[in-house]
Scaffold this motif. Structure first.
Motif, short mmCIF file in Angstrom:
data_model
loop_
_atom_site.label_atom_id
_atom_site.label_comp_id
_atom_site.label_asym_id
_atom_site.label_seq_id
_atom_site.Cartn_x
_atom_site.Cartn_y
_atom_site.Cartn_z
N PHE A 1 0.79 -1.18 0.01
CA PHE A 1 0.09 0.02 0.12
C PHE A 1 0.80 1.27 0.11
O PHE A 1 1.98 1.21 0.67
N ALA A 2 0.43 2.13 -0.66
CA ALA A 2 1.09 3.68 -0.64
C ALA A 2 0.15 4.50 -0.21
O ALA A 2 -1.07 4.74 -0.64
N TYR A 3 0.35 5.45 0.85
CA TYR A 3 -0.57 6.42 1.53
C TYR A 3 -0.60 7.48 0.45
O TYR A 3 0.43 8.10 0.00
N PRO A 4 -1.75 8.07 0.03
CA PRO A 4 -1.85 9.18 -1.05
C PRO A 4 -1.06 10.26 -0.37
O PRO A 4 -1.31 10.86 0.77
N ALA B 1 3.80 -0.90 3.67
CA ALA B 1 3.26 0.20 3.19
C ALA B 1 4.69 1.34 2.93
O ALA B 1 5.52 1.21 3.60
N VAL B 2 4.34 2.22 2.11
CA VAL B 2 5.44 3.08 1.71
C VAL B 2 5.03 4.59 2.04
O VAL B 2 3.71 4.98 1.56
N VAL B 3 5.99 5.25 2.15
CA VAL B 3 5.70 6.82 2.46
C VAL B 3 6.36 7.88 1.51
O VAL B 3 6.90 7.46 0.43
N ALA C 1 10.56 4.46 3.53
CA ALA C 1 11.03 5.36 2.92
C ALA C 1 11.00 5.36 1.32
O ALA C 1 11.46 4.43 0.89
N ARG C 2 10.70 6.56 0.55
CA ARG C 2 10.59 6.60 -0.74
C ARG C 2 11.19 7.98 -0.99
O ARG C 2 11.07 9.04 -0.59
N PHE C 3 11.86 8.22 -2.34
CA PHE C 3 12.24 9.44 -2.88
C PHE C 3 12.14 9.71 -4.22
O PHE C 3 12.24 8.63 -5.00
#
Length: 330
Positions: free
Chosen positions: A258-261, A285-287, A303-305
């Protein structure tokens, strides 16, 4: 890969291995993309075109160890993640993910995870895209705060790209955190001022199934991409669960990530939404916080960037700098 390329890349792979070790000290880099355009768009210069995305993927294939997200998260917890591990993700569900990005991913041998908001499939359009497409088409002039609640002053729409980029970002900032119905009303009034807005920006059901059939992972991203912190708890839970149910019906397979909008901790989601995702049985899930994830990172706040650099050297430098920032949780 040619022997010359292998020799040239060897020192950098050694450096990357030191900054992104594997095993018990592993650090996982997760990249986030949204779109890949056929050609460069002066109004949205940060969106990679096909040529730039191809270079990114070839670089990842040469110098990193691209892995599917679910495998990477499992191996991070187990202590078996290889050095230089990286994952590629996409958010929202744009049609160009299937039409343009997928063939380039396949050419490079790079797997990816696509987080899709089901409510925009088959002809939908997200509010931010409506804003950009409206600004692209508006004649020169001025928008007043009376027309767009949230504007602090009249907003000029000039002839050049720089003026229109600034205007689009100002409009998005003004309406982004409005209550959904109010935001839709404002954006709808803007859309009524122009003609021929595109209705093919988002995936079709067939394109979503094609991604899955190609071995790409499909992840949840709610139904309508709400800002969860501005959404009643029961509605937020229904959005998260409903988005997954819709995707699973379309691809006939479990949806486990899942990815938080929007994904900013505190501003866009809170601890209660992390608990919902966990309780609903997702694996991770990713942020959208910069940094790398480690074994101690909350698997529901990875984490993502975004690597927007156009030159290979700057892209590599950004990856190295990001590796120094450990992300544990919000």
């Amino acid at each position: 890969m040619s022997p010359v390329t292998l020799l040239r890349d060897a020192p950098l792979r050694t450096l990357l291995g030191a900054c992104l070790p594997g095993g018990g000290r592993a650090r996982l880099s997760i990249l986030i993309y949204h779109r890949v355009l056929a050609t460069h768009d002066p109004l949205q210069p940060d969106i990679p075109d096909a040529a730039l995305f191809r270079r990114h993927m070839h670089l990842l294939a040469r110098q990193f160890r691209p892995l599917p997200l679910l495998e990477a998260v499992r191996r991070l917890r187990e202590g078996s993640l290889p050095a230089r591990a990286v994952c590629v993700t996409f958010d929202d569900g744009y049609a160009d993910n299937a039409a343009i990005a997928l063939p380039l991913l396949q050419q490079s041998g790079v797997p990816a995870t696509f987080f899709v908001s089901t409510g925009f499939l088959e002809g939908g359009r997200m509010f931010n895209d409506t804003v950009f497409e409206v600004v692209r088409r508006l004649p020169e002039g001025t928008l007043s705060p009376d027309e767009v609640p949230g504007l602090d002053a009249p907003l000029a729409i000039g002839a050049g790209a720089a003026s229109r980029i600034a205007a689009a970002h100002a409009l998005i900032g003004a309406v982004k955190y409005l209550e959904p119905a109010a935001r839709q009303a404002v954006v709808g009034r803007l859309a009524a001022r122009v003609r021929d807005l595109p209705d093919d920006l988002m995936m079709t059901h067939a394109q979503l199934r094609a991604l899955h059939a190609a071995g790409m992972e499909i992840g949840g991203h709610t139904v309508s991409h709400p800002i969860l912190t501005r959404t009643p708890a029961a509605v937020a839970r229904a959005e998260i669960a409903g988005g997954r149910a819709g995707l699973e019906a379309l691809i006939d397979a479990p949806v486990r990530s899942f990815a938080y909008p929007n994904g900013k901790p505190g501003a866009d989601y809170g601890p209660e939404h992390v608990a919902m995702v966990r309780e609903l049985g997702f694996d991770c899930a990713v942020v959208t916080s910069h940094g790398v994830s480690v074994a101690a990172t909350d698997p529901y706040q990875l984490a993502r960037f975004t690597p927007w650099d156009r030159s290979e050297s700057r892209f590599q430098l950004r990856m190295l700098r990001n590796s120094r920032r450990l992300h544990l949780a919000a």
